[in-house]
Design a protein around this motif. Structure first.
Motif, PDB file in Angstrom:
ATOM      1  N   LEU A 136       6.816 -10.392  10.799  1.00 51.31           N
ATOM      2  CA  LEU A 136       5.465 -10.760  10.341  1.00 51.31           C
ATOM      3  C   LEU A 136       5.555 -11.531   9.026  1.00 51.31           C
ATOM      4  CD1 LEU A 136       3.601  -7.327  10.792  1.00 51.31           C
ATOM      5  CD2 LEU A 136       3.637  -9.259  12.384  1.00 51.31           C
ATOM      6  N   SER A 137       4.506 -12.296   8.723  1.00 49.83           N
ATOM      7  CA  SER A 137       4.431 -12.949   7.410  1.00 49.83           C
ATOM      8  C   SER A 137       4.212 -11.862   6.338  1.00 49.83           C
ATOM      9  CB  SER A 137       3.258 -13.926   7.379  1.00 49.83           C
ATOM     10  OG  SER A 137       2.045 -13.198   7.393  1.00 49.83           O
ATOM     11  N   GLY A 138       4.393 -12.241   5.066  1.00 45.22           N
ATOM     12  CA  GLY A 138       4.209 -11.277   3.973  1.00 45.22           C
ATOM     13  C   GLY A 138       2.822 -10.657   3.982  1.00 45.22           C
ATOM     14  N   GLY A 139       1.808 -11.505   4.218  1.00 40.91           N
ATOM     15  CA  GLY A 139       0.428 -11.010   4.229  1.00 40.91           C
ATOM     16  C   GLY A 139       0.195 -10.047   5.388  1.00 40.91           C
ATOM     17  N   GLU A 140       0.744 -10.400   6.549  1.00 40.56           N
ATOM     18  CA  GLU A 140       0.586  -9.521   7.720  1.00 40.56           C
ATOM     19  C   GLU A 140       1.312  -8.195   7.492  1.00 40.56           C
ATOM     20  OE1 GLU A 140       0.295 -13.241  10.885  1.00 40.56           O
ATOM     21  OE2 GLU A 140       2.172 -12.129  10.704  1.00 40.56           O
ATOM     22  N   GLN A 141       2.477  -8.272   6.853  1.00 43.66           N
ATOM     23  CA  GLN A 141       3.210  -7.026   6.560  1.00 43.66           C
ATOM     24  C   GLN A 141       2.411  -6.146   5.612  1.00 43.66           C
ATOM     25  OE1 GLN A 141       7.216  -7.679   5.212  1.00 43.66           O
ATOM     26  NE2 GLN A 141       7.852  -8.530   7.163  1.00 43.66           N
ATOM     27  N   GLN A 142       1.747  -6.773   4.628  1.00 42.64           N
ATOM     28  CA  GLN A 142       0.955  -5.981   3.690  1.00 42.64           C
ATOM     29  C   GLN A 142      -0.207  -5.306   4.419  1.00 42.64           C
ATOM     30  OE1 GLN A 142       1.778  -5.349   0.293  1.00 42.64           O
ATOM     31  NE2 GLN A 142       0.286  -3.770   0.830  1.00 42.64           N
ATOM     32  N   MET A 143      -0.816  -6.035   5.370  1.00 39.31           N
ATOM     33  CA  MET A 143      -1.913  -5.442   6.139  1.00 39.31           C
ATOM     34  C   MET A 143      -1.398  -4.284   6.992  1.00 39.31           C
ATOM     35  SD  MET A 143      -4.023  -8.827   7.090  1.00 39.31           S
ATOM     36  CE  MET A 143      -4.376  -9.938   5.725  1.00 39.31           C
ATOM     37  N   LEU A 144      -0.204  -4.468   7.576  1.00 37.63           N
ATOM     38  CA  LEU A 144       0.376  -3.384   8.384  1.00 37.63           C
ATOM     39  C   LEU A 144       0.706  -2.177   7.493  1.00 37.63           C
ATOM     40  CD1 LEU A 144       1.400  -2.277  11.060  1.00 37.63           C
ATOM     41  CD2 LEU A 144       3.576  -3.481  10.687  1.00 37.63           C
ATOM     42  N   ALA A 145       1.256  -2.454   6.303  1.00 33.34           N
ATOM     43  CA  ALA A 145       1.596  -1.354   5.380  1.00 33.34           C
ATOM     44  C   ALA A 145       0.337  -0.554   5.025  1.00 33.34           C
ATOM     45  CB  ALA A 145       2.249  -1.910   4.123  1.00 33.34           C
ATOM     46  N   LEU A 146      -0.757  -1.286   4.819  1.00 31.34           N
ATOM     47  CA  LEU A 146      -2.032  -0.640   4.506  1.00 31.34           C
ATOM     48  C   LEU A 146      -2.535   0.148   5.725  1.00 31.34           C
ATOM     49  CD1 LEU A 146      -4.016  -0.523   2.176  1.00 31.34           C
ATOM     50  CD2 LEU A 146      -4.962  -2.715   2.923  1.00 31.34           C
ATOM     51  N   ALA A 147      -2.423  -0.465   6.902  1.00 35.52           N
ATOM     52  CA  ALA A 147      -2.893   0.204   8.127  1.00 35.52           C
ATOM     53  C   ALA A 147      -2.100   1.475   8.395  1.00 35.52           C
ATOM     54  CB  ALA A 147      -2.789  -0.756   9.317  1.00 35.52           C
ATOM     55  N   VAL A 148      -0.786   1.440   8.153  1.00 34.29           N
ATOM     56  CA  VAL A 148       0.041   2.636   8.366  1.00 34.29           C
ATOM     57  C   VAL A 148      -0.429   3.751   7.436  1.00 34.29           C
ATOM     58  CG1 VAL A 148       2.364   3.604   8.058  1.00 34.29           C
ATOM     59  CG2 VAL A 148       2.071   1.435   9.274  1.00 34.29           C
ATOM     60  N   ALA A 149      -0.714   3.380   6.171  1.00 32.06           N
ATOM     61  CA  ALA A 149      -1.201   4.382   5.218  1.00 32.06           C
ATOM     62  C   ALA A 149      -2.557   4.939   5.669  1.00 32.06           C
ATOM     63  CB  ALA A 149      -1.313   3.782   3.827  1.00 32.06           C
ATOM     64  N   LEU A 150      -3.418   4.055   6.191  1.00 35.15           N
ATOM     65  CA  LEU A 150      -4.762   4.498   6.611  1.00 35.15           C
ATOM     66  C   LEU A 150      -4.729   5.340   7.877  1.00 35.15           C
ATOM     67  CD1 LEU A 150      -6.699   1.185   6.037  1.00 35.15           C
ATOM     68  CD2 LEU A 150      -6.921   3.286   4.715  1.00 35.15           C
ATOM     69  N   SER A 151      -3.624   5.227   8.625  1.00 29.66           N
ATOM     70  CA  SER A 151      -3.541   5.931   9.908  1.00 29.66           C
ATOM     71  C   SER A 151      -3.647   7.446   9.704  1.00 29.66           C
ATOM     72  CB  SER A 151      -2.259   5.572  10.647  1.00 29.66           C
ATOM     73  OG  SER A 151      -1.150   6.015   9.905  1.00 29.66           O
ATOM     74  N   ARG A 152      -3.363   7.915   8.487  1.00 28.73           N
ATOM     75  CA  ARG A 152      -3.483   9.362   8.223  1.00 28.73           C
ATOM     76  C   ARG A 152      -4.862   9.728   7.714  1.00 28.73           C
ATOM     77  NH1 ARG A 152       2.176   8.085   5.640  1.00 28.73           N
ATOM     78  NH2 ARG A 152       3.136   7.590   7.641  1.00 28.73           N
ATOM     79  N   LYS A 153      -5.796   8.769   7.785  1.00 32.25           N
ATOM     80  CA  LYS A 153      -7.169   9.009   7.304  1.00 32.25           C
ATOM     81  C   LYS A 153      -7.189   9.623   5.900  1.00 32.25           C
ATOM     82  CE  LYS A 153      -9.678   8.938  11.495  1.00 32.25           C
ATOM     83  NZ  LYS A 153     -10.138  10.022  12.324  1.00 32.25           N
ATOM     84  N   PRO A 154      -6.579   8.954   4.924  1.00 30.79           N
ATOM     85  CA  PRO A 154      -6.497   9.530   3.580  1.00 30.79           C
ATOM     86  C   PRO A 154      -7.826   9.483   2.842  1.00 30.79           C
ATOM     87  CG  PRO A 154      -5.654   7.308   3.564  1.00 30.79           C
ATOM     88  CD  PRO A 154      -6.002   7.611   4.991  1.00 30.79           C
ATOM     89  N   LYS A 155      -7.916  10.344   1.781  1.00 31.01           N
ATOM     90  CA  LYS A 155      -9.065  10.278   0.875  1.00 31.01           C
ATOM     91  C   LYS A 155      -8.765   9.269  -0.217  1.00 31.01           C
ATOM     92  CE  LYS A 155     -10.028  15.178   1.395  1.00 31.01           C
ATOM     93  NZ  LYS A 155      -9.305  16.387   1.070  1.00 31.01           N
ATOM     94  N   LEU A 156      -7.494   9.218  -0.605  1.00 32.13           N
ATOM     95  CA  LEU A 156      -7.084   8.378  -1.732  1.00 32.13           C
ATOM     96  C   LEU A 156      -5.856   7.566  -1.336  1.00 32.13           C
ATOM     97  CD1 LEU A 156      -7.066   7.730  -4.875  1.00 32.13           C
ATOM     98  CD2 LEU A 156      -5.437   9.591  -5.064  1.00 32.13           C
ATOM     99  N   VAL A 157      -5.937   6.254  -1.589  1.00 33.96           N
ATOM    100  CA  VAL A 157      -4.773   5.399  -1.321  1.00 33.96           C
ATOM    101  C   VAL A 157      -4.181   4.924  -2.639  1.00 33.96           C
ATOM    102  CG1 VAL A 157      -4.010   3.218  -0.311  1.00 33.96           C
ATOM    103  CG2 VAL A 157      -5.598   4.633   0.928  1.00 33.96           C
TER     104      VAL A 157
END
Ligand code: ATP
Length: 232
Positions: A136-157
């Motif tokens: 993936l491009s750098g921007g797409e990787q950053q979006m994936l990194a964010l999505a992986v973090a959100l996959s746990r339904k966090p309160k705080l990122v």
């Protein structure tokens, strides 16, 4: 009640004390920027909150004490770290498999629905579902990194320098993505060197310099840097 309250946190590596006497709080739904130059200790602080760097001090998330808990238990309690350099991604694995790994912490009944929610938040990931994360491009990787973090339904990122290495046009997209998440009530601690990017997102900022929070914001930081480089 604050979403996150930190009292007198010290963090470092073995005998190296990097961050000292850190106290801060973040309100529910707030985005707090943690600014500071290279090596100030931003990643160390975020790592200590997430439980992946040694730390000592009080950390309370939505009224629950997290210090003393392991990283995985902190993640289950609602705290998610998006590390610098998108290091939460497995480059040889596909986008889909990276997301599925993140979803493992959720009850199985919620996984399918959450997966579809993540793809709706980041439509580009839907297009790249079967592609290796490393391609993936750098921007797409950053979006994936964010999505992986959100996959746990966090309160705080805890977002560690998401702007790093990204072109301005991609940064604009990322700002839109993070604003959309904020409008859903997500609380964010954003470690950044890029002040412009941070200002586009944050409600408030604090400045870390040489492991300590300093009063007076970026102006005070500039003064202290100048004092070190200019002759007396
Ligand atoms: P950058 O913006 O460059 O990432 P930062 O503000 O995030 O900087 P840290 O990465 O937390 O700063 O580094 C703070 C200090 O801790 C630096 O002096 C760094 O060399 C040191 N440090 C970082 N990681 C380790 C480690 N694993 N072991 C020992 N020292 C470390």
């Amino acid at each position: 009640m604050s979403a996150l309250a930190v009292v007198d946190l010290h963090a470092g590596y073995g005998k190296i004390d990097v961050c000292r006497s850190i106290s801060l709080s973040i309100e529910d739904g707030e985005c707090l920027a943690l600014l500071g130059p290279n090596g100030a200790g931003k990643s160390t602080l975020l790592g200590a909150l997430a439980g992946v760097v040694e730390g000592k001090g009080e950390i309370t998330l939505s009224g629950r004490r997290l210090d003393g808990l392991r990283a995985r238990a902190r993640a289950r309690a609602g705290l998610a770290l998006v590390p610098e350099g998108r290091r939460n991604l497995f480059a040889p694995m596909t986008v889909r498999d990276n997301l599925l790994l993140g979803l493992r912490l959720l009850p199985s009944a919620e996984r399918d629905q959450t997966y579809l929610w993540l793809l709706s938040l980041f439509p580009i990931l839907a297009k790249r579902e079967q592609q290796g994360a490393g391609l993936l491009s750098g921007g797409e990787q950053q979006m994936l990194a964010l999505a992986v973090a959100l996959s746990r339904k966090p309160k705080l990122v805890l977002l560690d320098e998401p702007s790093q290495g990204l072109a301005p046009v991609i940064l604009d997209q990322l700002v839109e993505n993070i604003r959309a998440l904020r409008s859903m009530g997500l609380t964010v601690l954003l470690a950044e060197q890029n002040q412009r990017f941070a200002a586009a997102l944050a409600d408030r900022s604090i400045v870390l310099c040489d492991g300590e929070l300093i009063e007076g914001g970026m102006a005070a930081l500039a003064d202290s840097v100048l004092a070190n480089v200019l002759p007396p």
